[in-house]
Structures are given as C-alpha cells and as structure tokens.
Motif scaffolding. Structure first.
Motif, PDB file in Angstrom:
ATOM      1  N   VAL A  44     -22.622  -9.548   8.061  1.00  0.00           N
ATOM      2  CA  VAL A  44     -22.299 -10.638   7.135  1.00  0.00           C
ATOM      3  C   VAL A  44     -21.397 -10.063   6.051  1.00  0.00           C
ATOM      4  CG1 VAL A  44     -23.227 -12.316   5.484  1.00  0.00           C
ATOM      5  CG2 VAL A  44     -24.525 -11.751   7.540  1.00  0.00           C
ATOM      6  N   GLN A  45     -20.314 -10.786   5.729  1.00  0.00           N
ATOM      7  CA  GLN A  45     -19.400 -10.339   4.680  1.00  0.00           C
ATOM      8  C   GLN A  45     -19.230 -11.458   3.646  1.00  0.00           C
ATOM      9  OE1 GLN A  45     -15.389  -9.399   5.938  1.00  0.00           O
ATOM     10  NE2 GLN A  45     -15.102  -8.057   4.198  1.00  0.00           N
ATOM     11  N   TRP A  46     -19.389 -11.074   2.372  1.00  0.00           N
ATOM     12  CA  TRP A  46     -19.200 -12.007   1.261  1.00  0.00           C
ATOM     13  C   TRP A  46     -17.943 -11.622   0.491  1.00  0.00           C
ATOM     14  CZ3 TRP A  46     -24.112  -9.880   2.068  1.00  0.00           C
ATOM     15  CH2 TRP A  46     -25.107 -10.788   2.400  1.00  0.00           C
ATOM     16  N   HIS A  47     -17.087 -12.602   0.242  1.00  0.00           N
ATOM     17  CA  HIS A  47     -15.942 -12.415  -0.660  1.00  0.00           C
ATOM     18  C   HIS A  47     -16.407 -12.912  -2.026  1.00  0.00           C
ATOM     19  CE1 HIS A  47     -13.322 -11.506   2.694  1.00  0.00           C
ATOM     20  NE2 HIS A  47     -13.847 -12.554   3.322  1.00  0.00           N
ATOM     21  N   TRP A  48     -17.048 -12.008  -2.760  1.00  0.00           N
ATOM     22  CA  TRP A  48     -17.657 -12.358  -4.040  1.00  0.00           C
ATOM     23  C   TRP A  48     -16.607 -12.849  -5.029  1.00  0.00           C
ATOM     24  CZ3 TRP A  48     -21.058  -8.374  -7.094  1.00  0.00           C
ATOM     25  CH2 TRP A  48     -21.796  -9.039  -8.068  1.00  0.00           C
ATOM     26  N   THR A  49     -15.560 -12.093  -5.181  1.00  0.00           N
ATOM     27  CA  THR A  49     -14.400 -12.477  -5.983  1.00  0.00           C
ATOM     28  C   THR A  49     -13.166 -12.072  -5.180  1.00  0.00           C
ATOM     29  OG1 THR A  49     -14.103 -10.363  -7.138  1.00  0.00           O
ATOM     30  CG2 THR A  49     -15.682 -11.919  -8.109  1.00  0.00           C
ATOM     31  N   PRO A  50     -11.954 -12.441  -5.615  1.00  0.00           N
ATOM     32  CA  PRO A  50     -10.769 -11.974  -4.889  1.00  0.00           C
ATOM     33  C   PRO A  50     -10.652 -10.444  -4.849  1.00  0.00           C
ATOM     34  CG  PRO A  50     -10.182 -13.797  -6.313  1.00  0.00           C
ATOM     35  CD  PRO A  50     -11.606 -13.427  -6.645  1.00  0.00           C
ATOM     36  N   GLU A  51     -11.328  -9.767  -5.755  1.00  0.00           N
ATOM     37  CA  GLU A  51     -11.246  -8.304  -5.819  1.00  0.00           C
ATOM     38  C   GLU A  51     -12.461  -7.590  -5.220  1.00  0.00           C
ATOM     39  OE1 GLU A  51     -10.786  -7.879 -10.020  1.00  0.00           O
ATOM     40  OE2 GLU A  51      -8.612  -7.870  -9.871  1.00  0.00           O
ATOM     41  N   GLN A  82     -26.416  -0.901   6.908  1.00  0.00           N
ATOM     42  CA  GLN A  82     -25.350  -0.422   6.029  1.00  0.00           C
ATOM     43  C   GLN A  82     -24.949  -1.531   5.069  1.00  0.00           C
ATOM     44  OE1 GLN A  82     -21.869   0.940   8.096  1.00  0.00           O
ATOM     45  NE2 GLN A  82     -20.790   1.449   6.233  1.00  0.00           N
ATOM     46  N   LEU A  83     -24.833  -1.168   3.792  1.00  0.00           N
ATOM     47  CA  LEU A  83     -24.331  -2.073   2.765  1.00  0.00           C
ATOM     48  C   LEU A  83     -23.068  -1.448   2.186  1.00  0.00           C
ATOM     49  CD1 LEU A  83     -24.565  -4.572   0.951  1.00  0.00           C
ATOM     50  CD2 LEU A  83     -25.958  -3.186  -0.602  1.00  0.00           C
ATOM     51  N   GLN A  84     -21.968  -2.174   2.265  1.00  0.00           N
ATOM     52  CA  GLN A  84     -20.683  -1.655   1.788  1.00  0.00           C
ATOM     53  C   GLN A  84     -20.169  -2.531   0.652  1.00  0.00           C
ATOM     54  OE1 GLN A  84     -17.674  -1.539   4.804  1.00  0.00           O
ATOM     55  NE2 GLN A  84     -16.236  -0.441   3.518  1.00  0.00           N
ATOM     56  N   PHE A  85     -19.768  -1.880  -0.429  1.00  0.00           N
ATOM     57  CA  PHE A  85     -19.184  -2.533  -1.593  1.00  0.00           C
ATOM     58  C   PHE A  85     -17.719  -2.122  -1.671  1.00  0.00           C
ATOM     59  CE2 PHE A  85     -17.909  -2.247  -6.038  1.00  0.00           C
ATOM     60  CZ  PHE A  85     -18.215  -3.524  -6.501  1.00  0.00           C
ATOM     61  N   SER A  86     -16.800  -3.100  -1.690  1.00  0.00           N
ATOM     62  CA  SER A  86     -15.362  -2.806  -1.769  1.00  0.00           C
ATOM     63  C   SER A  86     -14.757  -3.469  -3.002  1.00  0.00           C
ATOM     64  CB  SER A  86     -14.628  -3.327  -0.535  1.00  0.00           C
ATOM     65  OG  SER A  86     -15.130  -2.753   0.629  1.00  0.00           O
ATOM     66  N   TYR A  87     -14.007  -2.676  -3.748  1.00  0.00           N
ATOM     67  CA  TYR A  87     -13.305  -3.193  -4.922  1.00  0.00           C
ATOM     68  C   TYR A  87     -11.829  -2.858  -4.790  1.00  0.00           C
ATOM     69  CZ  TYR A  87     -11.693  -3.666  -9.736  1.00  0.00           C
ATOM     70  OH  TYR A  87     -10.989  -4.009 -10.852  1.00  0.00           O
ATOM     71  N   GLN A  88     -10.957  -3.883  -4.787  1.00  0.00           N
ATOM     72  CA  GLN A  88      -9.520  -3.698  -4.729  1.00  0.00           C
ATOM     73  C   GLN A  88      -8.900  -4.498  -5.868  1.00  0.00           C
ATOM     74  OE1 GLN A  88      -8.488  -4.872  -0.661  1.00  0.00           O
ATOM     75  NE2 GLN A  88      -7.558  -2.849  -0.455  1.00  0.00           N
TER      76      GLN A  88
END
Length: 85
Positions: free
Chosen positions: A37-44, A71-77
């Motif tokens: 499952v992937q969440w787009h929490w904010t555009p970043e 696995q839990l992955q946090f991505s910030y761009q």
C-alpha cells in the motif's frame, strides 16, 4: 492511495550425481507473495507499507521453509522552485 500485489511461483528441478554413481533429486518450489500500500501524504511525502511471504519446498528431504518480512518506507522529495526572476 494505491495498492498492489506481486506473486511469483518457480519450480527448480536438478539432479546431483556423486562419485559413487548415486544420484539425488534436488527439486525445489519457491513461492513469493507481496502485497503493498502506498500513500501520497503530500506532494513531497510518500509512505509505502509492504509485506512479503516466502515459501520454499525442498522435495528431497520433504521440508518446507517459510519467511515473512514487513517494510515501511518514508520518502521525502522537496519540490524546488525554479522560477527565473
């Protein structure tokens, strides 16, 4: 939010021959199942949660081996402002 699932099945067949002319089958079956499952929490910011289940069957010794992982992955761009003044 988006979801996905991956599934794999592999059958491996092999025979071992020893110096005393005996042979043994080394057949194995591999199964993998991985939902996510992937969440787009904010555009970043994106969060991705996935689970994997693996199973391996060793026919020659009649044994099944299993494994699990989460696995839990946090991505910030950060978005860069490229406006020309």
């Amino acid at each position: 939010m988006s979801t996905g699932i991956n599934a794999n099945y592999l059958l491996s067949e092999s025979i071992s021959t020893f110096s005393n002319d005996t042979t043994r089958s080394n057949n194995r079956t591999f199964i993998t199942l991985s939902p996510n499952v992937q969440w787009h929490w904010t555009p970043e910011i994106n969060l991705n949660l996935s689970y994997s289940y693996r199973q391996q069957v060793l026919e020659s010794i009649n044994q099944t081996i299993t494994g699990d992982s989460v696995q839990l992955q946090f991505s910030y761009q950060p978005q860069i402002n490229r406006q020309v003044k």
